[in-house]
Enzyme design. Structure first.
Site, PDB file in Angstrom:
ATOM      1  N   LYS A   1      20.385  28.347  51.062  1.00  0.00           N
ATOM      2  CA  LYS A   1      19.622  29.530  51.465  1.00  0.00           C
ATOM      3  C   LYS A   1      19.446  30.489  50.290  1.00  0.00           C
ATOM      4  O   LYS A   1      18.331  30.948  50.010  1.00  0.00           O
ATOM      5  CB  LYS A   1      20.336  30.217  52.635  1.00  0.00           C
ATOM      6  CG  LYS A   1      19.487  31.250  53.327  1.00  0.00           C
ATOM      7  CD  LYS A   1      20.254  31.875  54.487  1.00  0.00           C
ATOM      8  CE  LYS A   1      20.396  30.908  55.640  1.00  0.00           C
ATOM      9  NZ  LYS A   1      21.477  31.260  56.559  1.00  0.00           N
TER      10      LYS A   1
ATOM     11  N   ARG B  90      24.638  36.592  55.781  1.00  0.00           N
ATOM     12  CA  ARG B  90      24.430  35.242  56.303  1.00  0.00           C
ATOM     13  C   ARG B  90      25.065  34.181  55.403  1.00  0.00           C
ATOM     14  O   ARG B  90      25.015  34.265  54.182  1.00  0.00           O
ATOM     15  CB  ARG B  90      22.927  34.963  56.444  1.00  0.00           C
ATOM     16  CG  ARG B  90      22.269  35.949  57.403  1.00  0.00           C
ATOM     17  CD  ARG B  90      20.997  35.405  57.994  1.00  0.00           C
ATOM     18  NE  ARG B  90      19.929  35.322  57.006  1.00  0.00           N
ATOM     19  CZ  ARG B  90      18.737  34.771  57.258  1.00  0.00           C
ATOM     20  NH1 ARG B  90      18.492  34.235  58.447  1.00  0.00           N
ATOM     21  NH2 ARG B  90      17.806  34.751  56.332  1.00  0.00           N
TER      22      ARG B  90
ATOM     23  N   GLY C 198      23.893  25.731  62.710  1.00  0.00           N
ATOM     24  CA  GLY C 198      24.675  26.196  63.849  1.00  0.00           C
ATOM     25  C   GLY C 198      26.177  26.219  63.622  1.00  0.00           C
ATOM     26  O   GLY C 198      26.933  26.603  64.509  1.00  0.00           O
TER      27      GLY C 198
ATOM     28  N   MET D 294      27.859  27.808  61.033  1.00  0.00           N
ATOM     29  CA  MET D 294      28.467  28.898  60.302  1.00  0.00           C
ATOM     30  C   MET D 294      27.941  30.239  60.825  1.00  0.00           C
ATOM     31  O   MET D 294      27.110  30.302  61.703  1.00  0.00           O
ATOM     32  CB  MET D 294      28.162  28.723  58.816  1.00  0.00           C
ATOM     33  CG  MET D 294      28.406  27.314  58.341  1.00  0.00           C
ATOM     34  SD  MET D 294      29.907  27.146  57.423  1.00  0.00           S
ATOM     35  CE  MET D 294      29.804  28.568  56.390  1.00  0.00           C
TER      36      MET D 294
ATOM     37  N   ARG E 281      13.221  26.064  53.187  1.00  0.00           N
ATOM     38  CA  ARG E 281      13.932  24.891  52.647  1.00  0.00           C
ATOM     39  C   ARG E 281      13.049  23.688  52.889  1.00  0.00           C
ATOM     40  O   ARG E 281      12.154  23.714  53.728  1.00  0.00           O
ATOM     41  CB  ARG E 281      15.283  24.723  53.312  1.00  0.00           C
ATOM     42  CG  ARG E 281      15.168  24.445  54.777  1.00  0.00           C
ATOM     43  CD  ARG E 281      16.496  24.262  55.471  1.00  0.00           C
ATOM     44  NE  ARG E 281      16.209  24.088  56.890  1.00  0.00           N
ATOM     45  CZ  ARG E 281      17.110  24.189  57.844  1.00  0.00           C
ATOM     46  NH1 ARG E 281      18.358  24.487  57.551  1.00  0.00           N
ATOM     47  NH2 ARG E 281      16.783  23.997  59.095  1.00  0.00           N
TER      48      ARG E 281
ATOM     49  N   HIS F 164      37.251  -7.440  63.106  1.00  0.00           N
ATOM     50  CA  HIS F 164      36.520  -8.708  63.086  1.00  0.00           C
ATOM     51  C   HIS F 164      35.202  -8.582  63.838  1.00  0.00           C
ATOM     52  O   HIS F 164      34.143  -8.980  63.343  1.00  0.00           O
ATOM     53  CB  HIS F 164      37.392  -9.809  63.704  1.00  0.00           C
ATOM     54  CG  HIS F 164      36.699 -11.126  63.796  1.00  0.00           C
ATOM     55  ND1 HIS F 164      36.014 -11.531  64.909  1.00  0.00           N
ATOM     56  CD2 HIS F 164      36.562 -12.122  62.887  1.00  0.00           C
ATOM     57  CE1 HIS F 164      35.495 -12.728  64.702  1.00  0.00           C
ATOM     58  NE2 HIS F 164      35.819 -13.110  63.486  1.00  0.00           N
TER      59      HIS F 164
ATOM     60  N   SER G 184      31.542 -12.334  40.697  1.00  0.00           N
ATOM     61  CA  SER G 184      31.008 -11.719  41.905  1.00  0.00           C
ATOM     62  C   SER G 184      32.106 -10.814  42.453  1.00  0.00           C
ATOM     63  O   SER G 184      33.194 -11.282  42.778  1.00  0.00           O
ATOM     64  CB  SER G 184      30.621 -12.784  42.921  1.00  0.00           C
ATOM     65  OG  SER G 184      30.086 -12.156  44.060  1.00  0.00           O
TER      66      SER G 184
ATOM     67  N   CYS H 210      29.466  -9.099  46.324  1.00  0.00           N
ATOM     68  CA  CYS H 210      29.298  -9.775  47.613  1.00  0.00           C
ATOM     69  C   CYS H 210      30.164  -9.171  48.710  1.00  0.00           C
ATOM     70  O   CYS H 210      30.279  -9.718  49.788  1.00  0.00           O
ATOM     71  CB  CYS H 210      29.570 -11.267  47.479  1.00  0.00           C
ATOM     72  SG  CYS H 210      31.261 -11.677  47.072  1.00  0.00           S
TER      73      CYS H 210
ATOM     74  N   TYR I 290      22.958  -8.338  40.796  1.00  0.00           N
ATOM     75  CA  TYR I 290      22.480  -8.443  42.171  1.00  0.00           C
ATOM     76  C   TYR I 290      23.543  -7.979  43.152  1.00  0.00           C
ATOM     77  O   TYR I 290      24.729  -8.012  42.839  1.00  0.00           O
ATOM     78  CB  TYR I 290      22.053  -9.879  42.521  1.00  0.00           C
ATOM     79  CG  TYR I 290      23.202 -10.863  42.559  1.00  0.00           C
ATOM     80  CD1 TYR I 290      23.943 -11.057  43.728  1.00  0.00           C
ATOM     81  CD2 TYR I 290      23.546 -11.606  41.432  1.00  0.00           C
ATOM     82  CE1 TYR I 290      25.009 -11.949  43.767  1.00  0.00           C
ATOM     83  CE2 TYR I 290      24.608 -12.494  41.463  1.00  0.00           C
ATOM     84  CZ  TYR I 290      25.344 -12.662  42.630  1.00  0.00           C
ATOM     85  OH  TYR I 290      26.389 -13.532  42.655  1.00  0.00           O
TER      86      TYR I 290
END
Lengths: 895, 895
Positions: A22, A91, A100, A102, A335, A451, A785, A853, A873
């Site tokens: 703000k 503020r 909402g 603070m 904002r 799992h 990997s 991986c 990758y």
């Protein structure tokens, strides 16, 4: 001296960390010359200092005095002056928006004297007393922590007494009475008089904003949103302007364009004769912003100019708050506007089409989490629902079906065309068939990496886990939740995106984005409305752009041809992890059991003989599906006892059988084997490469199956690109020993078949030691990997099975983690090891290929880290492939 | 071009790595001008290259040709010449001496023609044919791998035929016949003729020496001696000189001084008319070296001069091999002599007293392993013994006593004055009392780091573990080993230094060094012979010197006042690790059980109330014992379920009770708790700081007990120097949270008692993440203590409980490890983490104190590493304190 206070003229929009969102944007608007009431911002640093020490830093009070004096001098008024008082709002404004969460206090500076000055100066006695009662109410609630209900009741009583319905109808006398009532409330509830001294009001309000950073709800919110708990909030002190000065005044909120579609236009709400909190509180019905055009054409025109100015400046959709005080427009906040996932994609491409941003910038405006949201089907928001409770949102989507309590029933019913939800206490590898057959999985135990959760995410199956209120009795084929009994066959609906569980069938809405990703653009835009088609096209444009600029390749984790095929359609450029253990479940489990029970090498060789053609066929299927793309196959990783029954259960069974005189010699033999293989910490025991070195022939069997599969495909003129990966390596010596064995088999098969396959052999990096000795390990590995799951477990020394449903809740709560390190990579610890391994490994072997991986391969934040450290990758579950593609593209833009 | 061949004139004694020990010392002697037969050395590098490629590097043959030609030119003779042949020996010589492990071939160059030339040139036909049959025998056995028995039998047959008893009596005709016999053996066994070409003989002999590096027995030997498997051996080609040229020739071995006491003098053996292998083979009785004085006064005098020269040069006891050929002395080998542990200490101080070396150098001549050997009692070597078998040497010493099968009996009988040996399948924390009471511990299961082994080493109790042939039946109070039944009460003797187990009582000889270490010099030298007193004084001098120069402090791991007292006598400078979990065993276990079963905080607080005075007294006792010295107390580390019964056992018991209708509600409740706390990998679960954060009040109780104990001692004008250590920290946040809680208690107690205690709070570094983020962790820690056991487990990803008795055997065998990383620190992996943490931690906090409290703190090699990376102190079990002191001193010298 640390500067704790910045005038609005001193800051700019890039200082959010210091001034909060703000404050930074108020400064930006001030410097753009927009009509912002003058004021100043107290930094987040002041807040952090206050929270750490328990009191304000000494310099802060002095700096506030200086800033206040400057403000007073500029305006020619003094805070709370009895004749012409300056009033201010106080503020909060943190770096990350926490709507909402603070506190705010308006009208600071009013007291028994200045309220009269304000009345006189404004010529509106009612307005002055209304403002004073608002101050008392907000101050009492926010600063003095008095229950807001008491004030609301006072207000209601006053309205009743005067016989009116709304606040605005209260006359001066009623308001004066209310002020007295509220002062009494404050005296009685807080044990002290309302502070009449304006500066005391200001100081207490500032402190209240600081304190609001650490309320329970704020902490909870930040945890959910992954916002660090130690940032603190800034405080904005702003000259009051009044939307409650009669019919020519008002307050409103607006968007600079349609927040849903991104199209241009005027969107917002306006409330006549009101202060900001009235809009939010929804006390009165608001007008559409377009109505302002008639009410106050001049202010309306000015507002449109300001909005256009802001959008050009921010080059994005902005939302704003404004107040009109007697026909004069004031900007109170702006904002970059929050938006839904769909809107984010639409707005991004819309702004490109308007030549406001480039495609690269458009990628910055969307993210993988938004794409994920768009991929899953949802329950119809308008449908009636009977919610049973809420578990953990483990794998997103919406699923509905008949309850089944075991895998076999799931498969049978699914084959009969019945949609089913598999309901279990927890799942284990034997439930795989049932999980595949089911539309969704619901468990009463286990966390987000149990799992059930991991497997469900892997196959894109909807899953809610850890629904602790659910008492599952599989034997009785019932489950109970808060007194409601659910029987097998009952319909149930689970929302894997929210964790909600509903009784009965809730209608599901399919995702057009998923259709696009699986079947292409043309198939997706058939028979859907224009807006949705627009969204799909936006996704297509952004994803295509990401593909065109990303350096990171995206592979998938897949253990069978079906998953591989699905992933390939979703854009996977290969398989980064094929886990071979899943190939030994079901019917083949008995072979592994025989292998374990074999008393000598000859017995084991017999089993290998039987396994060879089965394994070979597994790989032929997989490689056929991924023809031309790299496929990394991991040799057997888990400890052998995972293929045997649970030790405690079997011990109990055998003991009972013995006691009953019905001992079964086969079972006794099995128990002996289980006892022999028992480990107190199986994660840290005989598995991976260790098993390969201890159990002669096991890895050789797998290498032979892989090599023969590749050779047979080559003979059919296909292009199999298989890579062999050795798990759990800690020392280069282990890898050398396995390589020696594997190379020999490779050569033999190549000679037998008369082909050159050139199959690379690499290793998982999943133990800290492998990373720390990467210089050596790279001597024997053609690729690394990173198995980030195991690496996280060993680096932190915790097992995800044990801890994620356990102390992680406390750790997240107390701020040890912002997010589970199994969800998003721990860059400081695990990431440092990855960086060491990447650098050291490439020093030995400059062309060393590096992949990831672990599950982090599909996590947006982690993908950006992998991009930065030079990984080639990432590999993730099929359903995260599009997300990884998008984030890899974003990483290329963001660097 | 790589130089693979060095003439003796080119090398020196410091080139052992390249030329092997023998080659380096032959070169050194050559350059000293001592009478060494000329020759050259093939490097270990050539061997490594041969072993890797499976054939000699091409340059090697060329370089051997050049070296051989130079030799031939210098001597004016040619290898295997038919008239005046040059003959050579081909001998192995690795960097580390491996006595008896590797191969030698003498008399290379003889064939059917040159044997006649040798006969002619030497004028001794018998000598020439004897030399030829020796070549055939050695070549056949070593190079062609023919069973040596066949040759021995041929020799016996020849002696029988001629009717004589010894080789030297064989006449020329017999020897000629034997040569024919041996050639036939070679033809028949190897399928080819004995190679007549001298160079072919030489090349094959060289290759045989290379190959001998990798024989099974050589690999086994190196594993035991911790010699790397990849060093390879050098090969020495040396002109033959002959001790078998009649009565004026001979061969011998000698020491330059008494190898037992270190005193000057002549020590050695001599054999007339013999070649080197005869001495070793013990075929004939040797003469004392002193006899040479009469046989050959001139050679004797020259030998004494050479020995003095060598000792002055090497400044140490040397052993030598020499040959006298027709009254001419030749030196064949020298090296710094191997010695017993006692001799090492005696010789080192003796050399100091002779002003040959300094005290610093004397420290280099002894080591901790030798000191350890001297500290333990031993079985009388001369006593009759009935060996039952051999387990693992887990904790050294010799113990004898009556067999007991449980802890209670052990305690009862020990109190009655009976020495007992506790015999168990395996031990657990409940056996502690029995282990303390017993003279020794014998288990049938578990490796060198099993519970039994670790605890026994910790308390200096003799222990043999993993004696797998022993079948223990505790219920029946018997144990069976290979058919022998042992009953409770039977006498048994165990040797913890060798792993041997004997039936009956074997007489034990006490260690005077142990007496000295525990009770001081004066007490030790009473009533012992002068030689032993001499040894004790040597140890005292060297240990005192080590203390005076070492930078590393030495603390001990001790959990009770008794251990602390013992360690203090042994020179411990504080306690580096006090494990508080041991304080909750025995009678107090029930309190922890109650804590676990408590349903709410109030219930837990009640238990804390009861625990507080007990814990406080524990710490008062400990701090009193260590008054003035630092004492590091670790807060509770293990998972709570360690205090509960085993899950499987309890499940079986409850199931059986239920089936029998005798269900016990208490037991059911206990089982429920066990199930709730069950973890699949407890090592990686809820323990250490995690428990402290999850279970409110637990750490607070311990901190309060510690603080109050310190305050009460301060009130008695003592000087308690306690330090609080938080276990299992992975993130600085954990430590900050615990610190906040602890600091508050510290302040409160300090205020209550009106003292300033200044108790430092630090952390274990036992997780890779703690090491990797040490920069941050040091913000909240006043000291780091490396828990190298856990750090080894997590860095390698294996649990010592599971793996050391398991795949470690394979790993040691296949060369993945040289030594278990739990015995000696893995410098490349775990060591790198320690170095990272030490450097990063000190960057944040330059005065950060660094300690080591894992078992590696008492391991010599590891201590040298800790010295190098700047650790301040090591902490080890009481009995290893003197060893650590000595090694810390050596580390200061060696740097």
């Amino acid at each position: 001296m640390t500067q704790y206070v910045y005038a609005f003229t001193e800051g700019n929009k890039d200082q959010k960390e210091l001034l909060g969102g703000k404050g930074a944007n108020l400064a930006e608007m001030t410097n753009l010359g927009l009509p912002v009431p003058p004021g100043f911002t107290i930094t987040t640093e002041a807040c952090r200092s206050y929270l750490a020490a328990g009191s304000e830093p000494g310099e802060l009070r002095v700096q506030v005095t200086m800033a206040l004096r400057r403000l007073e001098d500029d305006l020619g008024r003094q805070l709370g002056d009895r004749h012409d008082p300056l009033l201010v709002s106080v503020r909060s404004g943190a770096m990350h928006s926490m709507p909402g969460m603070m506190e705010t206090v308006l009208n600071v500076g009013l007291n028994d004297a200045s309220v009269k000055g304000l009345a006189e100066e404004s010529g509106d006695e009612r307005f002055a007393w209304d403002s004073y009662r608002r101050l008392l109410q907000m101050f009492g609630k926010t600063v003095l922590e008095i229950d807001g209900e008491i004030f609301s009741k006072g207000l209601d009583a006053a309205k009743a007494q005067q016989g009116v319905d709304t606040d605005v109808e209260l006359d001066v006398e009623s308001l004066k009475g209310l002020v007295e009532t509220f002062k009494t409330v404050i005296r009685e509830q807080s044990g002290a008089e309302f502070p009449q001294h304006p500066r005391e009001q200001l100081d207490l309000a500032i402190r209240a904003v600081f304190d609001s950073w650490n309320t329970e709800r704020a902490r909870l919110y930040r945890r959910r949103e992954r916002i660090p708990q130690d940032l603190g909030t800034a405080v904005n002190i702003c000259t009051m302007v009044f939307g409650n000065m009669g019919e020519t005044s008002g307050t409103g909120v607006a968007f600079t364009r349609d927040p849903a579609s991104g199209h241009g236009g005027v969107y917002g709400d306006y409330l006549v004769n009101a202060q900001g909190e009235d809009v939010v509180a929804g006390i009165r019905n608001t007008l559409s912003l377009a109505d302002l055009k008639d009410l106050d054409p001049s202010s309306y025109k000015q507002l449109l100019q300001v909005m256009r100015r802001l959008e050009t400046h921010y080059r994005d959709l902005c939302d704003i708050e404004f107040t009109i005080e007697r026909s004069k427009l004031w900007m109170l906040q702006t904002r970059v506007g929050k938006r839904t996932a769909a809107a984010a994609f639409r707005i991004a491409t819309q702004l490109v089409d308007e030549n406001l941003i480039t495609m690269d910038e458009a990628l910055e405006r969307v993210n993988g989490a938004q794409l994920a949201q768009l991929m899953f089907p949802r329950f119809d928001a308008d449908a009636d629902k009977n919610q049973l409770g809420r578990g953990m949102a483990a794998s997103p989507g919406a699923a509905t079906g008949h309850i089944v309590f075991d895998s076999k029933t799931a498969e049978t019913q699914a084959q009969a065309g019945q949609p089913v939800i598999l309901v279990r206490k927890e799942t284990n590898p034997d439930d795989l068939g049932g999980m595949i057959a089911a539309s969704g999985v619901l468990t009463s135990r286990g966390g987000k990496t149990s799992h059930a959760a991991v497997v469900a995410r892997g196959m894109g199956r909807t899953c809610v886990c850890g629904f602790a209120e659910l008492d599952v009795n599989g034997d009785a084929r019932t489950a109970t939740v808060n007194g409601t009994v659910l029987n097998e066959g009952d319909m149930i609906s689970i929302d894997g995106s929210t964790g909600e569980v509903f009784a009965g069938e809730v209608p599901v809405v399919a995702s057009p984005v998923a259709t696009y990703l699986e079947s292409g653009l043309d198939a997706a835009v058939e028979n859907i409305d224009d807006d949705t088609a627009d969204l799909v096209r936006s996704v297509d444009r952004l994803l295509s752009h990401a593909d065109s600029i990303r350096r990171l390749a995206v592979r998938t984790n897949a253990d069978n041809a079906e998953d591989a095929s699905r992933a390939r359609h979703l854009g996977a450029q290969g398989i980064g992890l094929c886990r071979t253990e899943h190939m030994f479940l079901g019917d083949r489990r008995v072979l592994i059991e025989r292998l374990i029970l074999a008393s000598d090498q000859a017995g084991r060789e017999e089993v290998y003989e039987e396994l060879l053609p089965l394994q070979r066929q597994d790989f032929v299927d997989l490689l056929t599906e991924m023809d031309g793309l790299p496929v990394t196959i991991r040799l057997l990783d888990p400890p052998l006892h995972e293929f045997l029954p649970d030790r405690t259960e079997l011990s109990v069974k055998v003991a009972l059988d013995r006691a009953a005189g019905t001992a079964d010699p086969d079972e006794e033999r099995l128990l002996a084997a289980v006892e022999k293989l028992h480990e107190s910490n199986p994660m840290l025991g005989l598995r991976g490469v260790r098993l390969g070195l201890v159990l002669p022939g096991l890895f050789a069997l797998q290498v032979r199956a892989i090599t023969e599969a590749a050779a047979s495909l080559r003979a059919r003129t296909q292009n199999p690109r298989v890579e062999i990966m050795v798990p759990l390596v800690g020392s280069v010596m282990e890898l050398f020993l396995i390589r020696d064995e594997a190379d020999q088999i490779l050569r033999t098969v190549e000679e037998e078949q008369g082909v050159e396959l050139g199959i690379p052999i690499g290793t998982m990096i999943e133990l800290p030691r492998a990373a720390l000795t990467a210089t050596r390990v790279a001597e024997a590995a053609e690729f690394f990997s990173f198995g980030t799951n195991d690496l996280t477990q060993t680096t932190w020394g915790f097992s995800r099975d044990d801890v994620e449903g356990g102390f992680f809740a406390t750790y997240l709560d107390r701020g040890v983690f912002m997010v589970s390190p199994f969800e998003s990579l721990d860059v400081d610890g695990v990431g440092r090891l990855i960086q060491i391994a990447a650098e050291d490994g490439r020093r030995t072997r400059p062309d060393l290929k590096l992949g990831v991986c672990g599950e982090h391969g599909g996590d947006p934040d982690s993908i950006h880290f992998f991009h930065r450290v030079g990984i080639d990758y990432v590999s993730c579950s099929p359903f995260r492939v599009p997300i990884a593609r998008l984030e890899a593209g974003r990483a290329a833009v963001l660097g």
